[in-house]
Design an enzyme around this catalytic site. Structure first.
Site, PDB file in Angstrom:
ATOM      1  N   GLU A  94       0.785  -1.270  -0.045  1.00  0.00           N
ATOM      2  CA  GLU A  94      -0.044   0.055  -0.128  1.00  0.00           C
ATOM      3  C   GLU A  94       0.757   1.304   0.045  1.00  0.00           C
ATOM      4  O   GLU A  94       0.453   2.073   0.927  1.00  0.00           O
ATOM      5  CB  GLU A  94      -1.016   0.009   1.275  1.00  0.00           C
ATOM      6  CG  GLU A  94      -1.963  -1.102   1.227  1.00  0.00           C
ATOM      7  CD  GLU A  94      -2.789  -1.195   2.323  1.00  0.00           C
ATOM      8  OE1 GLU A  94      -2.603  -0.372   3.195  1.00  0.00           O
ATOM      9  OE2 GLU A  94      -3.679  -2.090   2.400  1.00  0.00           O
TER      10      GLU A  94
ATOM     11  N   ASN B 106       2.201  -5.136  -3.217  1.00  0.00           N
ATOM     12  CA  ASN B 106       0.660  -5.435  -2.812  1.00  0.00           C
ATOM     13  C   ASN B 106       0.070  -4.313  -2.763  1.00  0.00           C
ATOM     14  O   ASN B 106       0.604  -3.185  -1.705  1.00  0.00           O
ATOM     15  CB  ASN B 106       0.807  -6.269  -1.540  1.00  0.00           C
ATOM     16  CG  ASN B 106      -0.674  -7.117  -1.396  1.00  0.00           C
ATOM     17  OD1 ASN B 106      -1.053  -7.759  -2.342  1.00  0.00           O
ATOM     18  ND2 ASN B 106      -0.878  -6.805  -0.107  1.00  0.00           N
TER      19      ASN B 106
ATOM     20  N   HIS C 292     -10.278  -6.230  -1.906  1.00  0.00           N
ATOM     21  CA  HIS C 292     -11.299  -6.121  -1.095  1.00  0.00           C
ATOM     22  C   HIS C 292     -12.483  -5.291  -1.507  1.00  0.00           C
ATOM     23  O   HIS C 292     -12.390  -4.140  -1.960  1.00  0.00           O
ATOM     24  CB  HIS C 292     -10.938  -5.231   0.288  1.00  0.00           C
ATOM     25  CG  HIS C 292      -9.753  -6.042   1.061  1.00  0.00           C
ATOM     26  ND1 HIS C 292      -9.939  -6.933   1.727  1.00  0.00           N
ATOM     27  CD2 HIS C 292      -8.509  -5.468   1.095  1.00  0.00           C
ATOM     28  CE1 HIS C 292      -8.874  -7.383   2.297  1.00  0.00           C
ATOM     29  NE2 HIS C 292      -7.946  -6.541   1.967  1.00  0.00           N
TER      30      HIS C 292
ATOM     31  N   GLU D 265      -6.235 -10.926  -1.303  1.00  0.00           N
ATOM     32  CA  GLU D 265      -6.805 -10.357   0.034  1.00  0.00           C
ATOM     33  C   GLU D 265      -8.483 -10.321  -0.292  1.00  0.00           C
ATOM     34  O   GLU D 265      -9.006  -9.522   0.250  1.00  0.00           O
ATOM     35  CB  GLU D 265      -6.326  -9.116   0.896  1.00  0.00           C
ATOM     36  CG  GLU D 265      -4.911  -8.978   0.934  1.00  0.00           C
ATOM     37  CD  GLU D 265      -4.432  -7.975   1.752  1.00  0.00           C
ATOM     38  OE1 GLU D 265      -5.312  -7.227   2.229  1.00  0.00           O
ATOM     39  OE2 GLU D 265      -3.195  -7.749   1.827  1.00  0.00           O
TER      40      GLU D 265
ATOM     41  N   ASP E 197     -12.317 -10.219  -0.243  1.00  0.00           N
ATOM     42  CA  ASP E 197     -13.406 -10.434   0.188  1.00  0.00           C
ATOM     43  C   ASP E 197     -14.499  -9.570  -0.684  1.00  0.00           C
ATOM     44  O   ASP E 197     -14.218  -8.647  -1.075  1.00  0.00           O
ATOM     45  CB  ASP E 197     -13.211 -10.080   1.619  1.00  0.00           C
ATOM     46  CG  ASP E 197     -12.609  -9.026   2.063  1.00  0.00           C
ATOM     47  OD1 ASP E 197     -12.756  -7.983   1.598  1.00  0.00           O
ATOM     48  OD2 ASP E 197     -11.985  -8.959   3.353  1.00  0.00           O
TER      49      ASP E 197
END
Ligand code: XIL
Length: 358
Positions: free
Chosen positions: A167, A209, A245, A275, A277
């Protein structure tokens, strides 16, 4: 394939591909439900292997002692990421006092269950120990180098990859995020982190990432520029993780994600969904509608990775709705593949279909 659970007996529907281990009936109850327990459902990892992909989950070491948690995890996943335990603050809360116990427990569990491990994350502004904030530039440089070297050497040979920098691009994609690293070490802290990690662990694949740059956008353009620049300078970077996400009401389009993955792959990089979701609380309609919409997003977006030769696999940020960071971060939701009782959700079938390319 479809699976119908009758009492505790697993019945495979005629004509479907049997990749499960049938479970003998243990009760004569006549209850009928179409929701199999996660521990009995067709293993996602078998389907992923057929497609040449890894299927992963972020885990919490404290939950591995829970038989249901550990059982469903081992059955379905071939790749593990520590949700917190390998971050700087978790390892070195007190300077010089490294604590690897919880991360090591995750590695041991993964190895015992034939899983690969990804290290996550060496340099992230969100997990900097408090003491780091007070350091001079020179002292931060020493601590930064020591942290990367110590942690990457500790896990050398046991992780196949590291999220080296996490990030580092600002939320709006306007440039680099203003972190303690950038302020005191300069923009080249990113290249330095990759070089230091490669020295400490020459075998691990090294990833950048980030989130919110899954599809084509200003943010993903900045991510692309960053990694292209690193490649051009000969910095050892092997791939990009797209966190994913997302919300079911406003997901990036499949075409846009596919194009973004392809342009990264064209730089010689591999990609992964790191990651994933899918939040559903704002989807209008009934609970069933929310779950069905979620299934379709999982199906389509995991399918993009399956179709991209340079996409190594998909990691979900947890696997059961009983334990998701989303509830704390964004409010109560049901973003994952298994429900709070570890039964499969429609989302699980969406992922299974994508992994089987159907
Ligand atoms: C989150 C974990 O889920 C939480 O348990 C922890 O407290 C904070 O970090 N992007 C990332 C992950 O790269 O490391 C974050 O994980 C979620 C957002």
């Amino acid at each position: 394939m479809s699976i119908v659970l009758v009492g505790a007996m697993l019945v495979l529907q005629p004509g479907c591909r049997d990749r499960t281990t049938p479970v003998a009936p243990t009760t004569t109850t006549t209850t009928t439900t179409t929701v199999p327990a996660g521990i009995q459902a067709e293993p996602l990892r078998d389907a992923a292997r057929e497609s040449g992909k890894l299927v992963g989950a972020a885990v919490q070491s404290g939950l591995l002692a829970d038989g249901r948690y550990a059982g469903v995890l081992a059955r379905h996943f071939s790749y593990l990421t520590a949700e917190y335990e390998m971050k700087w603050d978790a390892i070195e809360r007190v300077r010089g006092n490294n604590n690897f116990g919880a991360g090591d427990a995750i590695v041991a569990y993964g190895q015992a269950n034939g899983m690969q491990i990804k290290g996550h994350a060496l340099i992230w502004h969100g997990s900097v120990p408090e003491w780091v904030g007070a350091l001079s530039a020179a002292d931060l440089r020493a601590a930064f180098e020591n942290h990367i070297r110590t942690v990457a050497e500790h896990y050398r040979g046991r992780v196949i990859a590291w999220d080296v920098v996490n990030e580092a691009i600002a939320d709006d994609g306007s440039g680099l995020r203003d972190t303690v690293f950038r302020q005191k070490l300069g923009d080249q802290y990113i290249a330095d982190a990759f070089r230091l990690t490669r020295q400490a662990d020459p075998q691990a694949l090294l990833f950048y990432n980030d989130y919110g740059g899954e599809g084509l956008s200003q943010k993903s353009n900045r991510i692309y520029d960053l990694v292209q620049g690193l490649r051009a300078q000969g910095v050892p970077i092997d791939g990009v993780g797209l966190q994913m996400h997302i919300t079911a009401t406003n997901p990036p389009s499949e075409a846009s994600i596919a194009a973004n993955m392809r342009r990264l792959a064209s730089l010689g990089l591999s990609v992964n969904i790191s990651e994933m979701d899918v939040r559903i609380r704002d989807v209008p309609g009934t609970a069933q509608i929310r779950l069905d919409v979620q299934k379709s997003v999982y199906r389509s977006h995991v399918g993009v990775c399956v179709a991209e030769p340079r996409c190594d696999g998909v990691t979900f940020w947890g696997f059961t709705d009983a334990h998701s960071w989303i509830d704390r971060q964004f409010g109560a939701d049901d973003p994952l593949l298994f429900d709070e009782q570890y039964a499969v959700k429609p989302a699980y079938y969406g992922v299974l279909d994508a992994l089987w390319r159907r």
